[in-house]
Scaffold this motif. Structure first.
Motif, PDB file in Angstrom:
ATOM      1  N   GLY A 169       0.808  -1.217   0.000  1.00  0.00           N
ATOM      2  CA  GLY A 169       0.000   0.000   0.000  1.00  0.00           C
ATOM      3  C   GLY A 169       0.835   1.259   0.000  1.00  0.00           C
ATOM      4  N   SER A 170       1.993   1.214   0.616  1.00  0.00           N
ATOM      5  CA  SER A 170       2.795   2.427   0.725  1.00  0.00           C
ATOM      6  C   SER A 170       3.524   2.766  -0.564  1.00  0.00           C
ATOM      7  CB  SER A 170       3.815   2.284   1.860  1.00  0.00           C
ATOM      8  OG  SER A 170       4.824   1.364   1.505  1.00  0.00           O
ATOM      9  N   LYS A 171       3.848   1.783  -1.360  1.00  0.00           N
ATOM     10  CA  LYS A 171       4.547   1.956  -2.632  1.00  0.00           C
ATOM     11  C   LYS A 171       5.909   2.603  -2.443  1.00  0.00           C
ATOM     12  CE  LYS A 171       0.882   1.250  -5.526  1.00  0.00           C
ATOM     13  NZ  LYS A 171       0.721   0.432  -6.630  1.00  0.00           N
ATOM     14  N   ALA A 172       6.398   2.699  -1.224  1.00  0.00           N
ATOM     15  CA  ALA A 172       7.701   3.282  -0.969  1.00  0.00           C
ATOM     16  C   ALA A 172       8.779   2.237  -1.234  1.00  0.00           C
ATOM     17  CB  ALA A 172       7.792   3.770   0.469  1.00  0.00           C
ATOM     18  N   MET A 173       9.838   2.678  -1.870  1.00  0.00           N
ATOM     19  CA  MET A 173      10.933   1.783  -2.191  1.00  0.00           C
ATOM     20  C   MET A 173      11.886   1.727  -0.998  1.00  0.00           C
ATOM     21  SD  MET A 173      13.546   2.044  -5.410  1.00  0.00           S
ATOM     22  CE  MET A 173      12.240   1.811  -6.598  1.00  0.00           C
TER      23      MET A 173
ATOM     24  N   ALA B 282      16.385  -0.206  -3.765  1.00  0.00           N
ATOM     25  CA  ALA B 282      16.995   0.833  -4.593  1.00  0.00           C
ATOM     26  C   ALA B 282      18.421   0.453  -4.966  1.00  0.00           C
ATOM     27  CB  ALA B 282      16.973   2.170  -3.852  1.00  0.00           C
ATOM     28  N   ARG B 283      19.158  -0.084  -4.008  1.00  0.00           N
ATOM     29  CA  ARG B 283      20.539  -0.507  -4.287  1.00  0.00           C
ATOM     30  C   ARG B 283      20.566  -1.658  -5.288  1.00  0.00           C
ATOM     31  NH1 ARG B 283      24.077   2.165  -1.356  1.00  0.00           N
ATOM     32  NH2 ARG B 283      23.438   3.110   0.599  1.00  0.00           N
ATOM     33  N   GLN B 284      19.618  -2.561  -5.191  1.00  0.00           N
ATOM     34  CA  GLN B 284      19.557  -3.679  -6.138  1.00  0.00           C
ATOM     35  C   GLN B 284      19.243  -3.181  -7.543  1.00  0.00           C
ATOM     36  OE1 GLN B 284      16.644  -6.257  -4.378  1.00  0.00           O
ATOM     37  NE2 GLN B 284      18.175  -7.423  -3.239  1.00  0.00           N
ATOM     38  N   ILE B 285      18.337  -2.233  -7.663  1.00  0.00           N
ATOM     39  CA  ILE B 285      17.963  -1.716  -8.980  1.00  0.00           C
ATOM     40  C   ILE B 285      19.154  -1.039  -9.644  1.00  0.00           C
ATOM     41  CG2 ILE B 285      16.575   0.060 -10.143  1.00  0.00           C
ATOM     42  CD1 ILE B 285      14.317  -0.685  -8.147  1.00  0.00           C
TER      43      ILE B 285
ATOM     44  N   TYR C 259       8.672   2.087 -17.711  1.00  0.00           N
ATOM     45  CA  TYR C 259       8.526   1.514 -16.371  1.00  0.00           C
ATOM     46  C   TYR C 259       9.894   1.334 -15.713  1.00  0.00           C
ATOM     47  CZ  TYR C 259       7.699  -1.904 -12.710  1.00  0.00           C
ATOM     48  OH  TYR C 259       7.679  -2.550 -11.506  1.00  0.00           O
ATOM     49  N   LEU C 260      10.840   0.740 -16.448  1.00  0.00           N
ATOM     50  CA  LEU C 260      12.175   0.529 -15.878  1.00  0.00           C
ATOM     51  C   LEU C 260      12.869   1.861 -15.626  1.00  0.00           C
ATOM     52  CD1 LEU C 260      13.422  -2.519 -17.958  1.00  0.00           C
ATOM     53  CD2 LEU C 260      12.615  -2.492 -15.594  1.00  0.00           C
ATOM     54  N   GLN C 261      12.667   2.795 -16.528  1.00  0.00           N
ATOM     55  CA  GLN C 261      13.263   4.108 -16.348  1.00  0.00           C
ATOM     56  C   GLN C 261      12.728   4.773 -15.080  1.00  0.00           C
ATOM     57  OE1 GLN C 261      12.356   6.927 -19.434  1.00  0.00           O
ATOM     58  NE2 GLN C 261      14.345   7.917 -19.263  1.00  0.00           N
ATOM     59  N   SER C 262      11.434   4.633 -14.843  1.00  0.00           N
ATOM     60  CA  SER C 262      10.864   5.236 -13.627  1.00  0.00           C
ATOM     61  C   SER C 262      11.362   4.519 -12.372  1.00  0.00           C
ATOM     62  CB  SER C 262       9.337   5.220 -13.683  1.00  0.00           C
ATOM     63  OG  SER C 262       8.841   3.910 -13.633  1.00  0.00           O
ATOM     64  N   LYS C 263      11.574   3.204 -12.456  1.00  0.00           N
ATOM     65  CA  LYS C 263      12.130   2.475 -11.307  1.00  0.00           C
ATOM     66  C   LYS C 263      13.534   2.969 -10.994  1.00  0.00           C
ATOM     67  CE  LYS C 263       9.799  -0.929  -9.540  1.00  0.00           C
ATOM     68  NZ  LYS C 263       9.276  -0.831  -8.180  1.00  0.00           N
ATOM     69  N   VAL C 264      14.344   3.178 -12.025  1.00  0.00           N
ATOM     70  CA  VAL C 264      15.710   3.685 -11.842  1.00  0.00           C
ATOM     71  C   VAL C 264      15.648   5.069 -11.198  1.00  0.00           C
ATOM     72  CG1 VAL C 264      17.748   4.495 -13.104  1.00  0.00           C
ATOM     73  CG2 VAL C 264      16.705   2.304 -13.693  1.00  0.00           C
TER      74      VAL C 264
ATOM     75  N   ARG D 292      13.218   6.346  -9.315  1.00  0.00           N
ATOM     76  CA  ARG D 292      12.757   6.208  -7.922  1.00  0.00           C
ATOM     77  C   ARG D 292      13.878   5.675  -7.032  1.00  0.00           C
ATOM     78  NH1 ARG D 292       9.723   9.400  -9.168  1.00  0.00           N
ATOM     79  NH2 ARG D 292       7.661   9.085  -9.987  1.00  0.00           N
ATOM     80  N   ALA D 293      14.701   4.778  -7.568  1.00  0.00           N
ATOM     81  CA  ALA D 293      15.819   4.230  -6.795  1.00  0.00           C
ATOM     82  C   ALA D 293      16.809   5.339  -6.453  1.00  0.00           C
ATOM     83  CB  ALA D 293      16.502   3.112  -7.574  1.00  0.00           C
ATOM     84  N   LYS D 294      17.096   6.198  -7.432  1.00  0.00           N
ATOM     85  CA  LYS D 294      18.010   7.317  -7.181  1.00  0.00           C
ATOM     86  C   LYS D 294      17.419   8.257  -6.129  1.00  0.00           C
ATOM     87  CE  LYS D 294      19.996  11.437  -9.106  1.00  0.00           C
ATOM     88  NZ  LYS D 294      19.328  12.614  -9.604  1.00  0.00           N
ATOM     89  N   GLU D 295      16.132   8.553  -6.246  1.00  0.00           N
ATOM     90  CA  GLU D 295      15.487   9.429  -5.259  1.00  0.00           C
ATOM     91  C   GLU D 295      15.576   8.843  -3.859  1.00  0.00           C
ATOM     92  OE1 GLU D 295      11.501   9.868  -6.724  1.00  0.00           O
ATOM     93  OE2 GLU D 295      11.951  11.775  -7.695  1.00  0.00           O
ATOM     94  N   CYS D 296      15.354   7.540  -3.760  1.00  0.00           N
ATOM     95  CA  CYS D 296      15.407   6.870  -2.456  1.00  0.00           C
ATOM     96  C   CYS D 296      16.802   6.981  -1.851  1.00  0.00           C
ATOM     97  CB  CYS D 296      14.999   5.405  -2.619  1.00  0.00           C
ATOM     98  SG  CYS D 296      15.135   4.444  -1.100  1.00  0.00           S
ATOM     99  N   LEU D 297      17.824   6.678  -2.647  1.00  0.00           N
ATOM    100  CA  LEU D 297      19.193   6.734  -2.133  1.00  0.00           C
ATOM    101  C   LEU D 297      19.639   8.173  -1.882  1.00  0.00           C
ATOM    102  CD1 LEU D 297      20.904   3.921  -4.202  1.00  0.00           C
ATOM    103  CD2 LEU D 297      20.098   3.856  -1.842  1.00  0.00           C
ATOM    104  N   GLU D 298      19.092   9.098  -2.631  1.00  0.00           N
ATOM    105  CA  GLU D 298      19.413  10.502  -2.427  1.00  0.00           C
ATOM    106  C   GLU D 298      19.015  10.942  -1.022  1.00  0.00           C
ATOM    107  OE1 GLU D 298      19.280  14.030  -5.626  1.00  0.00           O
ATOM    108  OE2 GLU D 298      17.316  13.252  -5.047  1.00  0.00           O
ATOM    109  N   THR D 299      17.828  10.521  -0.583  1.00  0.00           N
ATOM    110  CA  THR D 299      17.393  10.877   0.772  1.00  0.00           C
ATOM    111  C   THR D 299      18.292  10.239   1.820  1.00  0.00           C
ATOM    112  OG1 THR D 299      15.797   9.062   0.864  1.00  0.00           O
ATOM    113  CG2 THR D 299      14.989  11.184   0.082  1.00  0.00           C
TER     114      THR D 299
END
Length: 117
Positions: A49-53, A58-61, A91-96, A98-105
């Motif tokens: 439900g949260s859809k948060a990565m 993120a590191r795996q992606i 889709y893959l581009q958006s996953k990449v 989102r992974a960068k955004e996650c690691l950025e935080t």
């Protein structure tokens, strides 16, 4: 008279059936809480439900480890993002991304004085 008896039988039978179902449901909840299935199911539902990565996802992606510097992560991001922009999928581009955004935080949190760029 027969219709009245039939209606009473249907109502009583329905009541018995409902009580039995409620009792079975309660027993199933008790069994699930004993085995830990209820907690696992709840955690999976929250995760979906949260859809948060997660940081691990993120590191795996991006294919980076915990010891990777921000420069390495940015280089991997640029490579994967461009590759999916030209011949990959949105889709893959958006996953990449989102992974960068996650690691950025994560990196901003670890290094409050250094801006992540």
């Amino acid at each position: 008279m027969a219709a009245k008896i039939l209606a009473n039988l249907i109502i009583m039978g329905g009541g018995i059936l409902v009580r039995g179902m409620v009792q079975a449901y309660r027993q199933a909840l008790q069994n699930a809480s004993k085995t830990g299935v209820a907690n696992e199911t709840l955690q999976n539902a929250v995760r979906r439900g949260s859809k948060a990565m997660t940081e691990q996802e993120a590191r795996q992606i991006l294919g980076v480890s915990e010891q990777s510097s921000w420069e390495e992560i940015a280089k991997k991001y640029d490579t994967l993002f461009e590759r999916n922009a030209t011949s990959g999928s949105f889709y893959l581009q958006s996953k990449v991304h989102r992974a960068k955004e996650c690691l950025e935080t994560v990196y901003k949190k670890d290094q409050p004085g250094d801006p992540v760029g």
